[in-house]
Design an enzyme around this catalytic site. Structure first.
Site, PDB file in Angstrom:
ATOM      1  N   THR A  61      10.061  45.978  41.480  1.00 47.78           N
ATOM      2  CA  THR A  61      10.073  45.920  40.022  1.00 47.78           C
ATOM      3  C   THR A  61      11.523  45.972  39.549  1.00 47.78           C
ATOM      4  OG1 THR A  61       9.091  46.839  38.012  1.00 47.78           O
ATOM      5  CG2 THR A  61       9.757  48.429  39.700  1.00 47.78           C
ATOM      6  N   LYS A  65      14.304  42.345  41.393  1.00 45.76           N
ATOM      7  CA  LYS A  65      13.513  41.171  41.812  1.00 45.76           C
ATOM      8  C   LYS A  65      14.384  40.032  42.345  1.00 45.76           C
ATOM      9  CE  LYS A  65       9.667  42.213  38.767  1.00 45.76           C
ATOM     10  NZ  LYS A  65       8.271  41.806  38.813  1.00 45.76           N
ATOM     11  N   ALA A 126      16.000  38.030  29.843  1.00 43.90           N
ATOM     12  CA  ALA A 126      16.253  37.049  30.904  1.00 43.90           C
ATOM     13  C   ALA A 126      16.256  37.729  32.265  1.00 43.90           C
ATOM     14  CB  ALA A 126      17.592  36.357  30.656  1.00 43.90           C
ATOM     15  N   LYS A 154      23.333  35.284  30.938  1.00 41.40           N
ATOM     16  CA  LYS A 154      22.103  35.331  31.749  1.00 41.40           C
ATOM     17  C   LYS A 154      21.090  34.299  31.265  1.00 41.40           C
ATOM     18  CE  LYS A 154      22.067  40.011  33.633  1.00 41.40           C
ATOM     19  NZ  LYS A 154      21.275  41.260  33.736  1.00 41.40           N
ATOM     20  N   TYR A 211       3.682  47.887  30.219  1.00 43.92           N
ATOM     21  CA  TYR A 211       2.304  48.381  30.108  1.00 43.92           C
ATOM     22  C   TYR A 211       2.238  49.902  29.984  1.00 43.92           C
ATOM     23  CZ  TYR A 211       3.039  49.267  35.078  1.00 43.92           C
ATOM     24  OH  TYR A 211       3.574  49.704  36.273  1.00 43.92           O
TER      25      TYR A 211
END
Length: 264
Positions: A61, A65, A126, A154, A211
């Site tokens: 995460t 990444k 981004a 970016k 989330y």
């Protein structure tokens, strides 16, 4: 016992361990899944533990990444295209970087019956998950994708991968059907995105990849203005489902029990 991790920084917000361990127990697998906060200089060491078979799989995460890629032996087509990895495993003596975010996002939109075809989308951010979201939107035939990032450089790097992206100055607003917060602004209660929400128009769809918390300030603004809102929980669940299948060769069921588990 097989050993799985999610790595990131911060990691406290992650519900990956809760979800994966729920499925591990449900399908009676001999495995354990943990959260692990890392600094960037520890990434090579943790990936070497997959090579040495001390760890069987890793989810990735923010903000790693892209950072993990130089330490991998091979990328899947989706990871190659997006230059973003969220799932790592060993196969045929090679460390593979995979991407389940692309399909996870598509399945999340399908779950809520939102059709992005011929709709315009405005993305804020981004970072690591954004290339995956852009690819999903293109596959789902969005009509136009606008992107804005605090660091414009970016955003311009993403435009090299997706030349038809329309770059918008940070703080400005694009008139779009769907607005996605893909920044990390919202993980903390006092995080605010400096946008002129009054210029966004009516009947838009506010989507936040975050989330936890379930209603960021971005979503609260959208709700107050009467827009449809959705957080990233379903995307999180579906990308996890696909990672789980890669590792265990079991596709876990996504149902109300799964969704309620993460509401608790």
């Amino acid at each position: 016992m097989k050993n799985y991790l999610v790595i990131g920084n911060p990691i406290e917000h992650s519900l990956s361990a809760k979800l994966h361990n729920f499925w591990i127990k449900k399908y009676n697998l001999n495995a354990i899944y943990n959260n692990k906060k890392l600094d960037e200089n520890e990434i090579q060491k943790i990936i070497n533990e997959i090579r040495n078979e001390k760890i069987d799989g890793i989810n990735v995460t923010l903000p790693f990444k892209k950072t993990v890629i130089p330490f991998l032996d091979e990328l899947t087509k989706l990871s190659e295209k997006t230059q973003s990895v969220n799932t790592i495993y060993k196969k045929n003596n090679k460390i593979i970087g995979d991407n389940t975010d692309v399909n996870g996002f598509e399945l999340a939109l399908k779950h809520i019956n939102y059709n992005v075809q011929k709709k315009s989308v405005f993305i804020l951010g981004a970072g690591g998950v954004v290339p995956s979201i852009i690819l999903s939107l293109k596959r789902l035939e969005a009509s136009k994708i606008f992107l804005s990032n605090r660091t414009k450089q970016k955003a311009l790097q993403l435009k090299k991968i997706y030349p038809d992206l329309d770059i918008v100055e940070w703080g400005n607003v694009s008139d779009s059907d769907m607005i996605i917060n893909a920044t990390s602004l919202g993980l903390k209660d006092d995080d605010h995105i400096e946008l002129n929400y009054d210029k966004i128009g009516k009947n838009k769809f506010f989507y936040d990849v975050i989330y936890n918390p379930s209603r960021t300030n971005f979503l609260q603004h959208g709700s107050k203005l009467g827009h449809k809102i959705e957080n990233g929980k379903l995307m999180f669940i579906y990308q996890a489902q696909l990672s789980f299948e890669i590792w265990h060769n079991v596709l876990p069921e996504v149902n109300e029990e799964t969704i309620k588990l993460l509401n608790a």
